[in-house]
Write an enzyme that holds these catalytic residues in place. Structure first.
Site, short mmCIF file in Angstrom:
data_model
loop_
_atom_site.label_atom_id
_atom_site.label_comp_id
_atom_site.label_asym_id
_atom_site.label_seq_id
_atom_site.Cartn_x
_atom_site.Cartn_y
_atom_site.Cartn_z
N ASN A 10 35.68 -10.23 -32.27
CA ASN A 10 35.31 -9.65 -30.98
C ASN A 10 36.23 -10.31 -29.95
O ASN A 10 35.99 -11.43 -29.51
CB ASN A 10 33.83 -9.98 -30.72
CG ASN A 10 33.36 -9.52 -29.36
OD1 ASN A 10 34.13 -8.95 -28.58
ND2 ASN A 10 32.10 -9.79 -29.06
N LYS A 17 35.64 -14.14 -30.41
CA LYS A 17 34.45 -14.55 -31.16
C LYS A 17 34.63 -14.05 -32.58
O LYS A 17 35.12 -12.94 -32.79
CB LYS A 17 33.19 -13.95 -30.55
CG LYS A 17 32.84 -14.53 -29.20
CD LYS A 17 31.50 -14.02 -28.71
CE LYS A 17 31.23 -14.61 -27.35
NZ LYS A 17 30.57 -13.70 -26.43
N ARG A 90 35.20 -5.45 -33.04
CA ARG A 90 34.48 -4.82 -31.95
C ARG A 90 35.52 -4.19 -31.03
O ARG A 90 36.40 -4.89 -30.50
CB ARG A 90 33.68 -5.86 -31.18
CG ARG A 90 32.89 -5.25 -30.06
CD ARG A 90 32.03 -6.27 -29.37
NE ARG A 90 31.19 -5.64 -28.38
CZ ARG A 90 30.27 -6.28 -27.71
NH1 ARG A 90 30.05 -7.56 -27.92
NH2 ARG A 90 29.54 -5.64 -26.83
N HIS A 178 27.48 -1.39 -24.84
CA HIS A 178 26.50 -2.23 -25.54
C HIS A 178 25.88 -1.51 -26.75
O HIS A 178 24.79 -1.85 -27.19
CB HIS A 178 25.36 -2.70 -24.60
CG HIS A 178 25.77 -3.80 -23.68
ND1 HIS A 178 25.35 -3.85 -22.37
CD2 HIS A 178 26.55 -4.88 -23.87
CE1 HIS A 178 25.87 -4.91 -21.78
NE2 HIS A 178 26.61 -5.54 -22.67
N HIS A 205 19.22 -4.80 -22.54
CA HIS A 205 20.16 -5.82 -23.01
C HIS A 205 20.59 -6.63 -21.78
O HIS A 205 21.40 -6.16 -20.97
CB HIS A 205 21.37 -5.18 -23.70
CG HIS A 205 22.39 -6.18 -24.13
ND1 HIS A 205 22.62 -6.52 -25.45
CD2 HIS A 205 23.23 -6.98 -23.42
CE1 HIS A 205 23.54 -7.45 -25.53
NE2 HIS A 205 23.94 -7.75 -24.30
N GLY A 209 26.81 -9.55 -19.60
CA GLY A 209 26.84 -8.11 -19.34
C GLY A 209 25.41 -7.61 -19.48
O GLY A 209 24.65 -8.15 -20.29
N ARG A 238 29.60 -8.88 -12.53
CA ARG A 238 29.90 -7.47 -12.22
C ARG A 238 28.84 -6.89 -11.29
O ARG A 238 27.67 -7.21 -11.40
CB ARG A 238 29.96 -6.65 -13.51
CG ARG A 238 31.21 -6.89 -14.30
CD ARG A 238 31.18 -6.13 -15.62
NE ARG A 238 31.00 -7.04 -16.74
CZ ARG A 238 30.68 -6.66 -17.97
NH1 ARG A 238 30.47 -5.40 -18.25
NH2 ARG A 238 30.55 -7.56 -18.93
N MET A 281 22.24 -17.43 -15.41
CA MET A 281 20.84 -17.30 -15.03
C MET A 281 20.08 -18.63 -15.09
O MET A 281 19.20 -18.91 -14.28
CB MET A 281 20.16 -16.25 -15.92
CG MET A 281 18.74 -15.93 -15.55
SD MET A 281 18.56 -15.37 -13.82
CE MET A 281 18.98 -13.64 -13.95
N ARG A 282 20.45 -19.47 -16.07
CA ARG A 282 19.75 -20.77 -16.16
C ARG A 282 19.94 -21.58 -14.88
O ARG A 282 19.00 -22.19 -14.38
CB ARG A 282 20.27 -21.58 -17.35
CG ARG A 282 19.57 -21.24 -18.65
CD ARG A 282 20.29 -21.85 -19.80
NE ARG A 282 21.65 -21.29 -19.88
CZ ARG A 282 22.38 -21.23 -20.98
NH1 ARG A 282 21.91 -21.71 -22.10
NH2 ARG A 282 23.58 -20.72 -20.96
N GLY A 325 21.01 -12.75 -23.91
CA GLY A 325 20.68 -14.15 -23.59
C GLY A 325 19.52 -14.28 -22.62
O GLY A 325 18.61 -15.10 -22.81
N ILE A 326 19.51 -13.48 -21.57
CA ILE A 326 18.43 -13.55 -20.57
C ILE A 326 17.16 -12.89 -21.11
O ILE A 326 16.06 -13.44 -21.02
CB ILE A 326 18.88 -12.87 -19.25
CG1 ILE A 326 20.10 -13.59 -18.66
CG2 ILE A 326 17.74 -12.83 -18.24
CD1 ILE A 326 20.76 -12.85 -17.48
N GLU A 328 16.20 -12.52 -24.11
CA GLU A 328 15.59 -13.25 -25.22
C GLU A 328 14.96 -14.57 -24.79
O GLU A 328 14.03 -15.05 -25.43
CB GLU A 328 16.66 -13.56 -26.29
CG GLU A 328 17.15 -12.33 -27.02
CD GLU A 328 18.45 -12.58 -27.78
OE1 GLU A 328 18.70 -13.73 -28.20
OE2 GLU A 328 19.22 -11.60 -27.95
N GLU A 374 25.15 -8.38 -32.69
CA GLU A 374 26.19 -7.36 -32.75
C GLU A 374 27.14 -7.59 -33.92
O GLU A 374 27.65 -6.64 -34.53
CB GLU A 374 26.97 -7.34 -31.42
CG GLU A 374 26.11 -6.81 -30.27
CD GLU A 374 26.43 -7.41 -28.92
OE1 GLU A 374 26.47 -8.66 -28.81
OE2 GLU A 374 26.64 -6.65 -27.96
#
Ligand code: ADP
Length: 388
Positions: A10, A17, A90, A178, A205, A209, A238, A281-282, A325-326, A328, A374
């Protein structure tokens, strides 16, 4: 049945990745990791066996080909002498043609190259990794998996903009992205929540992103991302949805170039731009500054607005899934999104929410937290190609 190894890649502008899987009935993950800072004076390889402790190794300056070589040098143990039989890439954009993964040959790569203007920040890097991998593994099967593919069955009305018709024919459409994540979650739903198989489900999701997708009968019928991965929800950096008149104003009045506007919309906006603190976000949740709270408020506001819109498209709601990530990990965001949503059958259990439990819903609508994967979707596509 092949006994080889599957490599998934990816590739972004400054990172690749990767993950390694043993091929089989169901691919088995061996290792995952990332090369970061490609193009800088010093790139790093990060290896994460079994989602465990990460090792970070300096590998000198690297382009995509050198990064791939470094991955293979250091992944020797996981390969265990087995050949790399298939490589899955990807690729963000499959255009109007590809609704499923595709084997890569010269003609396919040429077609995917023509799509670069549709995704200039991603597609060229995805294809750089394809070329590097083909050179390194001329005998391996190479498969491209597209973020747009899951959405290709969108009804026309959700595929178009109200521009003169020729723009649709020229490919200016709402592609949606996504898709690999949505495909994975749909597969998980079929497995762990078969009651939702034919239901009306919104998948959120929420990562760096962020987008949302309305799914019915396991197929995407609408999504918040459009022509590019800029539309819809605000993201880490974004902007999300924007009145196109803003762009005209920036160009005509502020005399900004397209490169400056692209930088603003892709890299300086979203949570980062609104908070002036961080795209993470953290960090925003940990901050006591009002700008952090306002950035979160806008993020949540847009998710709730889109949830209402997508539920209307579906004609009701049977399930809401949080992932990314957020989605979950952030009980705070899930709580805020679900507050006052009883009218959509949404109520959640606080203790379950705090513990990121799979099933949170306590009313008519199932509310779930499902980690996305993914890479596994890509590995499965390669596995299927290997198994003929
Ligand atoms: P990407 O889209 O790059 O794959 P991720 O899906 O990993 O990104 O999501 C990254 C986002 O998830 C970041 O904003 C990060 O702060 C957020 N995140 C991860 N863990 C938590 C957590 N425990 N609480 C709140 N946010 C989290």
């Amino acid at each position: 049945m092949t006994s080889g190894v599957i490599l998934t890649l990816n590739a972004g502008s400054s990172s690749i990745k990767f993950s390694l899987y043993a091929a089989g009935d169901e691919p088995e993950e061996q290792l995952r990791g990332e090369v970061e800072d490609i193009g800088d004076a010093q790139a790093y390889l990060i290896i994460e066996p079994d989602h465990g402790n990460k090792t970070r190794i300096a590998i000198g300056p690297a382009d995509h080909a050198a990064a791939l070589a470094a991955i293979l040098d250091h992944a020797g143990d996981a390969l265990g002498g087995r050949p790399v039989a298939g490589i899955g890439h990807r690729v963000v954009h499959g255009g109007t043609d590809y609704a499923a993964p595709v084997r890569l040959d010269d003609a396919t790569i040429d077609y995917l190259t023509t799509l670069e203007p549709l995704a200039p920040l991603h597609q060229p890097h995805n294809l750089a990794a394809v070329r590097a991998a083909r050179a390194a593994f001329p005998d391996a099967i190479q498969v491209a998996c597209f973020d747009t593919a899951f959405h290709r069955a969108h009804p026309w009305v959700n595929d178009t903009f109200a521009l003169p018709r020729e723009w649709y024919d020229r490919g200016v459409r709402r592609y949606g992205f996504h898709g690999l994540s949505y495909e994975f979650i749909s597969g998980e739903l079929a497995r762990i929540a078969p009651d939702l198989r034919h239901g009306r489900v919104v998948i959120a999701h929420l990562g760096n992103g962020a987008s949302m997708c309305a799914v019915r009968d396991g197929r995407s019928v609408a999504s918040t991302m459009g022509f590019t991965a800029l539309d819809g929800l605000p993201m880490g950096t974004r902007s999300g949805q924007l009145d196109p008149g803003v762009l005209l104003y920036m160009m005509d009045h502020e005399k900004m170039t397209s490169a400056e506007i692209a930088n603003l919309l892709y890299k300086q906006s979203g949570l980062k731009g609104l908070s002036g603190i961080s795209n993470d976000m953290r960090e925003l949740e940990a901050s006591d500054r009002p700008e952090a709270a306002e950035a979160i408020e806008y993020f949540v506001f847009r998710i709730r607005r889109e949830l209402g819109a997508l539920a209307a498209v579906l004609g009701g709601l049977d399930g809401l899934v949080f992932t990314g990530g957020i989605g979950e990990h952030s009980a705070h965001i899930r709580r805020k999104v679900c507050e006052g949503m009883e009218w959509l059958g949404i109520e959640i259990d606080d203790a379950g929410n705090a513990g990121n439990a799979t099933d949170l819903g306590t009313a008519a609508t199932r509310v779930m937290v499902i980690p996305t994967d993914e890479e596994r979707v890509i590995a499965r596509a390669v596995n299927a190609a290997l198994n003929g």
